[in-house]
Enzyme design. Structure first.
Site, PDB file in Angstrom:
ATOM      1  N   MET A  58     -11.243  -5.963   6.136  1.00  0.00           N
ATOM      2  CA  MET A  58     -10.357  -4.991   6.804  1.00  0.00           C
ATOM      3  C   MET A  58      -9.944  -5.532   8.173  1.00  0.00           C
ATOM      4  SD  MET A  58      -9.845  -2.424   4.773  1.00  0.00           S
ATOM      5  CE  MET A  58      -8.973  -1.377   5.937  1.00  0.00           C
ATOM      6  N   SER A  92       0.853  -1.191   0.000  1.00  0.00           N
ATOM      7  CA  SER A  92       0.000   0.000   0.000  1.00  0.00           C
ATOM      8  C   SER A  92       0.883   1.233   0.000  1.00  0.00           C
ATOM      9  CB  SER A  92      -0.885   0.015   1.246  1.00  0.00           C
ATOM     10  OG  SER A  92      -1.342   1.347   1.470  1.00  0.00           O
ATOM     11  N   ASP A 118      -6.239  -6.305   4.989  1.00  0.00           N
ATOM     12  CA  ASP A 118      -5.627  -4.979   4.890  1.00  0.00           C
ATOM     13  C   ASP A 118      -5.609  -4.318   6.264  1.00  0.00           C
ATOM     14  OD1 ASP A 118      -4.813  -2.445   4.145  1.00  0.00           O
ATOM     15  OD2 ASP A 118      -6.628  -1.966   2.998  1.00  0.00           O
ATOM     16  N   HIS A 175      -1.397  -1.568  -3.963  1.00  0.00           N
ATOM     17  CA  HIS A 175      -2.683  -1.264  -3.336  1.00  0.00           C
ATOM     18  C   HIS A 175      -2.764   0.251  -3.145  1.00  0.00           C
ATOM     19  CE1 HIS A 175      -6.084  -2.250  -0.610  1.00  0.00           C
ATOM     20  NE2 HIS A 175      -5.650  -1.225   0.116  1.00  0.00           N
ATOM     21  N   MET A 193      -8.986   8.005  -0.045  1.00  0.00           N
ATOM     22  CA  MET A 193      -9.824   8.409   1.104  1.00  0.00           C
ATOM     23  C   MET A 193     -10.387   9.805   0.867  1.00  0.00           C
ATOM     24  SD  MET A 193      -7.333   7.277   4.186  1.00  0.00           S
ATOM     25  CE  MET A 193      -6.538   5.665   4.230  1.00  0.00           C
ATOM     26  N   HIS A 207      -8.403   0.753  -3.661  1.00  0.00           N
ATOM     27  CA  HIS A 207      -9.281   0.603  -2.497  1.00  0.00           C
ATOM     28  C   HIS A 207      -9.981   1.940  -2.233  1.00  0.00           C
ATOM     29  CE1 HIS A 207      -9.434  -0.247   2.162  1.00  0.00           C
ATOM     30  NE2 HIS A 207     -10.625  -0.202   1.622  1.00  0.00           N
ATOM     31  N   MET A 223     -12.071   4.228  -0.303  1.00  0.00           N
ATOM     32  CA  MET A 223     -12.710   4.534   0.980  1.00  0.00           C
ATOM     33  C   MET A 223     -13.413   5.871   0.796  1.00  0.00           C
ATOM     34  SD  MET A 223      -9.638   3.208   3.406  1.00  0.00           S
ATOM     35  CE  MET A 223      -8.473   3.257   2.056  1.00  0.00           C
ATOM     36  N   ASP A 245      -4.836   3.387  -1.764  1.00  0.00           N
ATOM     37  CA  ASP A 245      -5.855   3.755  -0.787  1.00  0.00           C
ATOM     38  C   ASP A 245      -6.386   5.155  -1.041  1.00  0.00           C
ATOM     39  OD1 ASP A 245      -6.009   1.504   1.074  1.00  0.00           O
ATOM     40  OD2 ASP A 245      -3.901   1.964   1.483  1.00  0.00           O
TER      41      ASP A 245
END
Ligand code: DX5
Ligand code: ZN
Length: 215
Positions: free
Chosen positions: A137, A8, A172, A33, A37, A66, A68, A35
């Site tokens: 998660m 990540s 994760d 990965h 957000m 991913h 979020m 992330d």
């Protein structure tokens, strides 16, 4: 079953991101990965579409994005345009899980649903047949560097039993040399690691983590 390490980049040095993702790839990482957000679904803000399309030029790894973010359906298409190969959205973030899966599949990408530690497996089980992966998660989403929640392993075990041997189960959060073994033993085969990869020597970290789960 092959275990896939997905570094990540949340824990990377964004000033030299291109160089660091190349190093992770050269060390043997097949996935990255990413992330995303939004400061709404989770309290933190990370990065978005331009960062993903920029690093797409530097590596050939599978991009595991991913999301979020709240109402992921508004952005799925744009993250695919930016280079996502797998789109993971949160079951808690949308009222239309089936619609999100359809959007991803219509673009011939891999569809994955994430569930936060307290979300029951029932939130994803009705969609298993159409999904390529489920992300369980092992920390509350939002920040890197948190501790692995062992209680999530029961969910991983149950999912492995229900979804079968060839289904991809990702974990994760809080992965290190010890917890990676626990997660793999519980049945996970796609393992995200942020801090454990990008803090210190990336090449040595990737090689050591892959070795600790027998790769
Ligand atoms: C947390 C993110 C994770 C995070 C993992 O919300 O989804 O991917 O970067 O970081 P570590 O491996 O440091 O726990
Ligand atoms: Zn993540």
């Amino acid at each position: 079953m092959e275990i896939i390490l997905a570094p990540s980049i949340l824990a990377a040095d964004f000033g030299i991101l291109g160089r660091q993702v190349k190093e992770a790839e050269s060390a043997g990482a097949k996935y990255l990965h990413l992330d995303v957000m939004d400061g709404v679904f989770v309290p933190n803000i990370s990065f978005g579409i331009p960062v993903i399309s920029s690093i797409r030029k530097y590596v050939g790894t599978v991009f595991d994005v991913h999301l979020m973010i709240t109402e992921p359906e508004r952005y799925i298409g744009r993250f695919i345009d930016a280079g996502a190969d797998i789109v993971t959205f949160h079951a808690e973030a949308t009222r239309d899980i089936a619609g999100c899966i359809d959007m991803i599949k219509a673009r011939n990408k891999r569809a994955s649903v994430a569930i936060s530690p307290k979300t029951p497996l029932d939130a994803v089980l009705p969609y298993i047949d159409r999904l390529d992966m489920v992300l369980c998660m092992t920390v509350e989403p939002g920040y890197g560097g948190q501790s692995y929640m062992t209680e999530v392993e029961d969910k991983v075990r149950e999912l492995r039993r229900k979804a079968g041997e060839s289904f991809d189960i990702e974990v994760d959060g809080g992965i290190n040399d010890e917890t990676i073994i626990r997660a793999v033993n519980a049945g996970a085969n796609v393992i995200v690691a942020g801090t454990a990869v990008f803090e210190g020597d990336i090449t040595a970290n990737v090689e050591r983590l892959m070795k600790s789960c027998g790769q």
